[in-house]
Scaffold this active site. Structure first.
Site, PDB file in Angstrom:
ATOM      1  N   SER A 296      -7.318  -2.078  23.454  1.00  0.00           N
ATOM      2  CA  SER A 296      -8.476  -1.680  22.606  1.00  0.00           C
ATOM      3  C   SER A 296      -9.962  -1.178  22.748  1.00  0.00           C
ATOM      4  O   SER A 296     -10.990  -0.859  22.202  1.00  0.00           O
ATOM      5  CB  SER A 296      -8.633  -2.994  22.048  1.00  0.00           C
ATOM      6  OG  SER A 296      -8.637  -3.902  22.833  1.00  0.00           O
TER       7      SER A 296
ATOM      8  N   ASN B 237     -13.070  -0.529  17.064  1.00  0.00           N
ATOM      9  CA  ASN B 237     -13.826  -1.478  17.350  1.00  0.00           C
ATOM     10  C   ASN B 237     -15.508  -1.317  17.831  1.00  0.00           C
ATOM     11  O   ASN B 237     -16.308  -2.417  17.205  1.00  0.00           O
ATOM     12  CB  ASN B 237     -13.085  -2.146  18.902  1.00  0.00           C
ATOM     13  CG  ASN B 237     -11.405  -2.656  19.062  1.00  0.00           C
ATOM     14  OD1 ASN B 237     -12.074  -3.444  17.505  1.00  0.00           O
ATOM     15  ND2 ASN B 237     -10.623  -2.827  19.645  1.00  0.00           N
TER      16      ASN B 237
HETATM   17  N1  CAA Z   1       5.875  -7.885   9.973  1.00  0.00           N
HETATM   18  C1  CAA Z   1       6.738  -7.042   9.486  1.00  0.00           C
HETATM   19  N2  CAA Z   1       6.092  -8.006   7.853  1.00  0.00           N
HETATM   20  C2  CAA Z   1       4.853  -8.992   8.502  1.00  0.00           C
HETATM   21  C3  CAA Z   1       4.760  -9.526   9.386  1.00  0.00           C
HETATM   22  C4  CAA Z   1       4.638  -8.836  10.959  1.00  0.00           C
HETATM   23  N3  CAA Z   1       4.214  -9.518  11.984  1.00  0.00           N
HETATM   24  N4  CAA Z   1       3.179 -10.064   8.902  1.00  0.00           N
HETATM   25  C5  CAA Z   1       3.299  -9.747   7.684  1.00  0.00           C
HETATM   26  N5  CAA Z   1       3.464  -9.573   7.575  1.00  0.00           N
HETATM   27  C6  CAA Z   1       4.029  -8.213   5.993  1.00  0.00           C
HETATM   28  C7  CAA Z   1       4.659  -9.627   4.638  1.00  0.00           C
HETATM   29  O1  CAA Z   1       6.125  -9.617   5.028  1.00  0.00           O
HETATM   30  C8  CAA Z   1       3.788  -8.876   3.135  1.00  0.00           C
HETATM   31  O2  CAA Z   1       4.686  -7.745   3.091  1.00  0.00           O
HETATM   32  P1  CAA Z   1       4.669  -7.709   1.256  1.00  0.00           P
HETATM   33  O3  CAA Z   1       3.077  -6.961   0.882  1.00  0.00           O
HETATM   34  O4  CAA Z   1       6.066  -7.053   0.917  1.00  0.00           O
HETATM   35  O5  CAA Z   1       5.012  -9.302   0.644  1.00  0.00           O
HETATM   36  C9  CAA Z   1       2.590  -8.091   4.029  1.00  0.00           C
HETATM   37  O6  CAA Z   1       2.913  -8.214   5.179  1.00  0.00           O
HETATM   38  C10 CAA Z   1       1.634  -9.485   3.527  1.00  0.00           C
HETATM   39  O7  CAA Z   1       1.740 -10.432   4.556  1.00  0.00           O
HETATM   40  P2  CAA Z   1       1.691 -12.060   3.688  1.00  0.00           P
HETATM   41  O8  CAA Z   1       2.025 -12.111   2.627  1.00  0.00           O
HETATM   42  O9  CAA Z   1       2.617 -12.923   4.771  1.00  0.00           O
HETATM   43  O10 CAA Z   1       0.680 -12.574   3.499  1.00  0.00           O
HETATM   44  P3  CAA Z   1      -1.351 -10.977   3.635  1.00  0.00           P
HETATM   45  O11 CAA Z   1      -1.030 -10.852   2.917  1.00  0.00           O
HETATM   46  O12 CAA Z   1      -1.871 -12.568   3.640  1.00  0.00           O
HETATM   47  O13 CAA Z   1      -1.048 -10.253   4.873  1.00  0.00           O
HETATM   48  C11 CAA Z   1      -1.590  -9.605   7.123  1.00  0.00           C
HETATM   49  C12 CAA Z   1      -1.080 -11.064   6.356  1.00  0.00           C
HETATM   50  C13 CAA Z   1      -1.791  -8.325   6.757  1.00  0.00           C
HETATM   51  C14 CAA Z   1      -2.107  -9.865   7.784  1.00  0.00           C
HETATM   52  C15 CAA Z   1      -3.897  -9.900   6.558  1.00  0.00           C
HETATM   53  O14 CAA Z   1      -4.433 -10.439   6.537  1.00  0.00           O
HETATM   54  C16 CAA Z   1      -4.566  -8.398   7.059  1.00  0.00           C
HETATM   55  O15 CAA Z   1      -4.360  -7.229   6.914  1.00  0.00           O
HETATM   56  N6  CAA Z   1      -5.213  -9.128   8.139  1.00  0.00           N
HETATM   57  C17 CAA Z   1      -6.309  -8.193   8.642  1.00  0.00           C
HETATM   58  C18 CAA Z   1      -5.246  -7.884   9.511  1.00  0.00           C
HETATM   59  C19 CAA Z   1      -6.124  -6.807  10.446  1.00  0.00           C
HETATM   60  O16 CAA Z   1      -7.721  -6.435  10.509  1.00  0.00           O
HETATM   61  N7  CAA Z   1      -6.070  -6.105  11.753  1.00  0.00           N
HETATM   62  C20 CAA Z   1      -6.533  -5.779  12.716  1.00  0.00           C
HETATM   63  C21 CAA Z   1      -7.066  -6.354  13.738  1.00  0.00           C
HETATM   64  S1  CAA Z   1      -8.166  -5.417  15.374  1.00  0.00           S
HETATM   65  C22 CAA Z   1      -6.810  -4.798  16.210  1.00  0.00           C
HETATM   66  O17 CAA Z   1      -5.361  -4.893  16.047  1.00  0.00           O
HETATM   67  C23 CAA Z   1      -6.820  -3.514  17.157  1.00  0.00           C
HETATM   68  C24 CAA Z   1      -7.897  -4.815  17.740  1.00  0.00           C
HETATM   69  O18 CAA Z   1      -7.936  -3.467  18.903  1.00  0.00           O
HETATM   70  C25 CAA Z   1      -8.953  -5.932  18.291  1.00  0.00           C
END
Ligand code: CAA
Length: 296
Positions: A118, A189
């Site tokens: 990252s 980032n």
């Molecule tokens: N595997 C498969 N499917 C998953 C999953 C996983 N690990 N986690 C969640 N899902 C699916 C769920 O089944 C759900 O599917 P549907 O839309 O069909 O219902 C969907 O994803 C959404 O999940 P939830 O309903 O459980 O929960 P939510 O709507 O609150 O979403 C989230 C959860 C996707 C994590 C959302 O909160 C989100 O997008 N958060 C921000 C994440 C983000 O910014 N990530 C980047 C971080 S930075 C990084 O990674 C890089 C770095 O270098 C730091």
């Protein structure tokens, strides 16, 4: 490209193995710890079950995905047939350089060596190998099966041929690849971390509380998670280390990590993975309450 090796079975590694296996690639998942490999397979199965329940995949697709994954504790065996290796080991430059030297030694001559780093310079990692033209960044986002982006980072010596091959492969995973150049923080980032740091400074200065800051950004800007919750989700140690890479790399005080973030990391409050950061967590990252430290 048919055979993909993923190095590291942690959160990112198991997600990356999952998406390649689900897209029909033969995946070799490598980790020095057998228990991490076992845990990764059970996480992948759990995530596939969730997709099956939501009728996003069939039972046969779930079984095929799992059958496409083989695990290894020895890197030499795990990379020997690879067309592409994606390294997702601990975010530590010395560990990554040593893994890349081994990958370079044992992977086929034409294999592309990608890193999910990252923040560490792709050019630095590439320089540790004898094939810097075949080294590239493939930065997936957490949770990998859900997030559409793959940030593709072209190192100083990465060839256009390798860049195109990795862009095409990412599309086959049903992801959207975005090409960026190799400068500290890349793009994701460089923009995300100053926002998270500013949210922590806003809390540190007493402008508002944890829930208030997160609610402003969730409901006012449509972010799925507030910046403090997202910091906990990513890991406060990871946020601190990325900010330090940008602070050192640009020699610019605007990237200086907030002293509160430094204190929390020193105290071992790293967010979801330790059960406490800005929030405390129960069984799931969704089961959260504002941490006692930040209650009014
Ligand atoms: N595997 C498969 N499917 C998953 C999953 C996983 N690990 N986690 C969640 N899902 C699916 C769920 O089944 C759900 O599917 P549907 O839309 O069909 O219902 C969907 O994803 C959404 O999940 P939830 O309903 O459980 O929960 P939510 O709507 O609150 O979403 C989230 C959860 C996707 C994590 C959302 O909160 C989100 O997008 N958060 C921000 C994440 C983000 O910014 N990530 C980047 C971080 S930075 C990084 O990674 C890089 C770095 O270098 C730091």
């Amino acid at each position: 490209m048919k055979n993909v090796t993923v190095i590291g079975a942690g959160t990112m590694g198991n997600g990356i193995a999952h998406v390649f296996a689900q897209s029909g690639y033969q995946v070799s998942l490598v980790d020095i710890s057998q228990s991490s490999l076992d845990k990764a397979l059970s996480t992948i199965e759990k995530n596939l079950m969730r997709m099956l329940k939501k009728e996003k995949i069939t039972e046969a697709q779930k079984d095929e995905t799992l059958a496409n994954i083989t695990t290894f504790t020895d890197l030499k065996d795990g990379v020997k047939n690879a067309d592409l290796v994606v390294e997702a080991a601990t975010e530590n430059v010395d560990i990554k350089l040593s893994i890349f030297k081994d990958m370079d030694k044992y992977a086929p001559e034409n294999a592309i060596l990608a890193t999910n780093t990252s923040s560490i310079s792709i050019t630095t990692i590439a320089a540790a190998t004898n094939r810097p033209d075949k080294v590239i960044g493939m930065h997936f986002m957490n949770p990998v099966p859900v997030m559409k982006l793959v940030e593709i980072i072209k190192g100083y010596s990465t060839s256009n041929e390798v860049l195109q091959a990795v862009m095409e492969t990412s599309k086959k995973l049903n992801k959207v690849p975005v090409e960026v150049n190799d400068y500290p923080g890349f793009v994701a980032n460089r923009i995300l971390m100053p926002m998270i740091n500013e949210a922590i400074i806003t809390l540190f200065e007493g402008v508002a509380g944890v829930e208030e800051i997160d609610t402003v950004m969730k409901l006012g800007m449509g972010h799925p998670m507030g910046p403090l919750q997202l910091a906990d989700f990513i890991g406060l140690d990871v946020c601190l280390s990325i900010l330090n890479v940008m602070y050192d790399g640009f020699k610019n005080p605007k990237y200086a990590p907030c002293p509160l973030l430094v204190n929390m990391v020193t105290a071992g409050k790293l967010g979801v993975k330790t059960g406490e950061g800005f929030y405390t967590y129960g069984e799931s990252y969704k089961d959260m309450k504002v941490s006692e430290q930040f209650k009014k």
